[in-house]
Design a protein around this motif. Structure first.
Motif, PDB file in Angstrom:
ATOM      1  N   LYS A   3       0.850  -1.190   0.000  1.00  0.00           N
ATOM      2  CA  LYS A   3       0.000   0.000   0.000  1.00  0.00           C
ATOM      3  C   LYS A   3       0.889   1.244   0.000  1.00  0.00           C
ATOM      4  O   LYS A   3       2.055   1.178   0.410  1.00  0.00           O
ATOM      5  N   VAL A   4       0.342   2.385  -0.388  1.00  0.00           N
ATOM      6  CA  VAL A   4       1.076   3.646  -0.282  1.00  0.00           C
ATOM      7  C   VAL A   4       1.415   3.865   1.200  1.00  0.00           C
ATOM      8  O   VAL A   4       0.560   3.696   2.069  1.00  0.00           O
ATOM      9  N   GLY A   5       2.670   4.176   1.471  1.00  0.00           N
ATOM     10  CA  GLY A   5       3.113   4.334   2.860  1.00  0.00           C
ATOM     11  C   GLY A   5       3.577   3.028   3.489  1.00  0.00           C
ATOM     12  O   GLY A   5       4.097   3.024   4.604  1.00  0.00           O
ATOM     13  N   GLY A   6       3.382   1.910   2.759  1.00  0.00           N
ATOM     14  CA  GLY A   6       3.833   0.607   3.261  1.00  0.00           C
ATOM     15  C   GLY A   6       5.353   0.514   3.234  1.00  0.00           C
ATOM     16  O   GLY A   6       6.018   1.203   2.459  1.00  0.00           O
ATOM     17  N   ARG A   7       5.900  -0.361   4.078  1.00  0.00           N
ATOM     18  CA  ARG A   7       7.352  -0.456   4.218  1.00  0.00           C
ATOM     19  C   ARG A   7       7.911  -1.737   3.592  1.00  0.00           C
ATOM     20  O   ARG A   7       7.339  -2.815   3.735  1.00  0.00           O
ATOM     21  N   LEU A   8       9.053  -1.567   2.923  1.00  0.00           N
ATOM     22  CA  LEU A   8       9.830  -2.680   2.390  1.00  0.00           C
ATOM     23  C   LEU A   8      11.130  -2.742   3.187  1.00  0.00           C
ATOM     24  O   LEU A   8      11.889  -1.769   3.221  1.00  0.00           O
ATOM     25  N   VAL A   9      11.355  -3.864   3.867  1.00  0.00           N
ATOM     26  CA  VAL A   9      12.532  -4.023   4.730  1.00  0.00           C
ATOM     27  C   VAL A   9      13.277  -5.274   4.256  1.00  0.00           C
ATOM     28  O   VAL A   9      12.749  -6.378   4.351  1.00  0.00           O
ATOM     29  N   VAL A  10      14.488  -5.074   3.729  1.00  0.00           N
ATOM     30  CA  VAL A  10      15.222  -6.207   3.142  1.00  0.00           C
ATOM     31  C   VAL A  10      16.643  -6.266   3.704  1.00  0.00           C
ATOM     32  O   VAL A  10      17.367  -5.270   3.696  1.00  0.00           O
ATOM     33  N   MET A  11      17.001  -7.462   4.163  1.00  0.00           N
ATOM     34  CA  MET A  11      18.341  -7.688   4.693  1.00  0.00           C
ATOM     35  C   MET A  11      19.076  -8.662   3.776  1.00  0.00           C
ATOM     36  O   MET A  11      18.593  -9.757   3.500  1.00  0.00           O
ATOM     37  N   SER A  12      20.225  -8.242   3.292  1.00  0.00           N
ATOM     38  CA  SER A  12      20.999  -9.101   2.388  1.00  0.00           C
ATOM     39  C   SER A  12      22.373  -9.377   2.979  1.00  0.00           C
ATOM     40  O   SER A  12      22.827  -8.678   3.886  1.00  0.00           O
ATOM     41  N   TYR A  13      23.042 -10.414   2.419  1.00  0.00           N
ATOM     42  CA  TYR A  13      24.292 -10.895   3.005  1.00  0.00           C
ATOM     43  C   TYR A  13      25.460 -10.940   2.028  1.00  0.00           C
ATOM     44  O   TYR A  13      26.542 -11.355   2.390  1.00  0.00           O
ATOM     45  N   HIS A  14      25.221 -10.529   0.782  1.00  0.00           N
ATOM     46  CA  HIS A  14      26.370 -10.364  -0.114  1.00  0.00           C
ATOM     47  C   HIS A  14      26.088  -9.230  -1.081  1.00  0.00           C
ATOM     48  O   HIS A  14      24.951  -8.795  -1.247  1.00  0.00           O
ATOM     49  N   SER A  15      27.165  -8.722  -1.682  1.00  0.00           N
ATOM     50  CA  SER A  15      27.093  -7.471  -2.439  1.00  0.00           C
ATOM     51  C   SER A  15      26.133  -7.522  -3.623  1.00  0.00           C
ATOM     52  O   SER A  15      25.511  -6.520  -3.968  1.00  0.00           O
ATOM     53  N   LEU A  16      25.999  -8.701  -4.255  1.00  0.00           N
ATOM     54  CA  LEU A  16      25.111  -8.804  -5.417  1.00  0.00           C
ATOM     55  C   LEU A  16      23.661  -8.510  -5.027  1.00  0.00           C
ATOM     56  O   LEU A  16      22.970  -7.741  -5.691  1.00  0.00           O
ATOM     57  N   GLU A  17      23.213  -9.140  -3.933  1.00  0.00           N
ATOM     58  CA  GLU A  17      21.844  -8.906  -3.450  1.00  0.00           C
ATOM     59  C   GLU A  17      21.670  -7.456  -3.012  1.00  0.00           C
ATOM     60  O   GLU A  17      20.678  -6.809  -3.360  1.00  0.00           O
TER      61      GLU A  17
END
Length: 303
Positions: free
Chosen positions: A228-242
């Motif tokens: 939704k508008v105002g919704g949050r995307l939270v992403v944790m990655s572990y190598h440079s490509l991601e």
């Protein structure tokens, strides 16, 4: 945090704060795993609902202990996010969390073939019903294909030479186990840096087996529509490509980083970055959870 036997969640509080949870909101945990992040999200919900994704049967079994009417586990790859949510009558959600990479449980389960510490058949499948295994990759991919994936996904410095050596070795005898592969790798690893070299090669093969970067690109593109508008995307990655893909997508709306503009020259992008630089684990957390060392957390809000 010591009670998380299956998988210690990385940057737990930072992820929860990043989601900016509404008690009656709808949320998605793309990588249920040991359920550490999901359990914490559920504590903040009152009238809301959480949908967790995982394709690993061990994680599915682990979810059985999470008995809550606020939670639904979806047994599938998060690359089909939109399709699965639609099946549950959900068009849009308030937040999406993705803790990418591999769980410590998968690494510690010697029989899965993810780790260089145990001898086992070369497998590395997160979805154990999938056809392609690590054994398939090392024994059937062309030398050129091996060279490309070792260089791109593992950033292996002598990828071309190693690919040729793997192709030559398998002519006489199938490369079946972790030890079979390590014997080949040991000839090309720098003295004292063997473990790092093995890890780079294993990472490259694992990414290929599970199509991790393709799945990430697909879910990022879908997140624009699902949030939704105002919704949050939270992403944790572990190598440079991601991390590069996530950074590009948040900044420019494309994982490759090319800009799209409207007729007036305004950049078309679906998200605003909440964190200009990636959030990294505190010194305190690093002391108790070594896996957090390479983690980079990015938070964005749907425009």
């Amino acid at each position: 945090m010591a009670d998380y036997e299956y998988h210690q969640p990385v940057m737990l509080q930072e992820c929860i704060e990043g989601l900016n949870i509404k008690p009656n909101g709808l949320y998605v945990d793309l990588t249920f795993g040991g359920g550490g992040h999901s359990k914490e999200i559920l504590k903040h919900l009152d009238g809301g609902h959480l949908y967790g994704f995982d394709q690993d049967q061990d994680a599915v079994k682990n979810a059985e202990s999470l008995d809550s009417n606020k939670f639904t586990l979806i047994e599938g790859n998060f690359r089909y996010l939109k399709r699965y949510l639609k099946a549950y009558g959900v068009k849009q959600v308030d937040g999406i969390l993705g803790d990418l990479g591999i769980s410590s449980h998968q690494i510690d389960d010697g029989e899965r073939g993810f780790s260089t510490r145990f001898d086992a058949e070369l497998d590395m499948r997160m979805d154990q019903s999938a056809d392609v295994t690590a054994k398939t990759v090392v024994n059937t991919y062309s030398t050129d294909a091996l060279h490309k994936l070792l260089g791109m996904y593992g950033e292996v410095r002598n990828a071309k030479t190693l690919a040729a050596a793997i192709a030559a070795e398998r002519i006489n005898k199938e490369i079946k186990t972790v030890e079979d592969l390590k014997k080949i790798l040991s000839r090309f690893a720098k003295r004292g840096k063997e473990n790092r070299y093995y890890a780079q090669v294993f990472q490259a093969i694992r990414i290929e087996v599970n199509e991790e970067l393709k799945a990430l690109e697909e879910v990022l593109v879908q997140s624009e529509e699902v949030l939704k508008v105002g919704g949050r995307l939270v992403v944790m990655s572990y190598h440079s490509l991601e991390d590069r893909m996530v950074k590009n997508y948040i900044a420019k709306g494309k994982v490759q980083g090319e800009l799209e503009k409207d007729f007036y020259g305004n950049v078309l992008k679906p998200f605003n970055a909440i964190t200009r630089k990636p959030v990294e684990a505190s010194e305190e957390e690093l002391k108790i959870n070594n896996r957090a060392r390479s983690a980079k957390l990015r938070i964005a809000e749907k425009i």
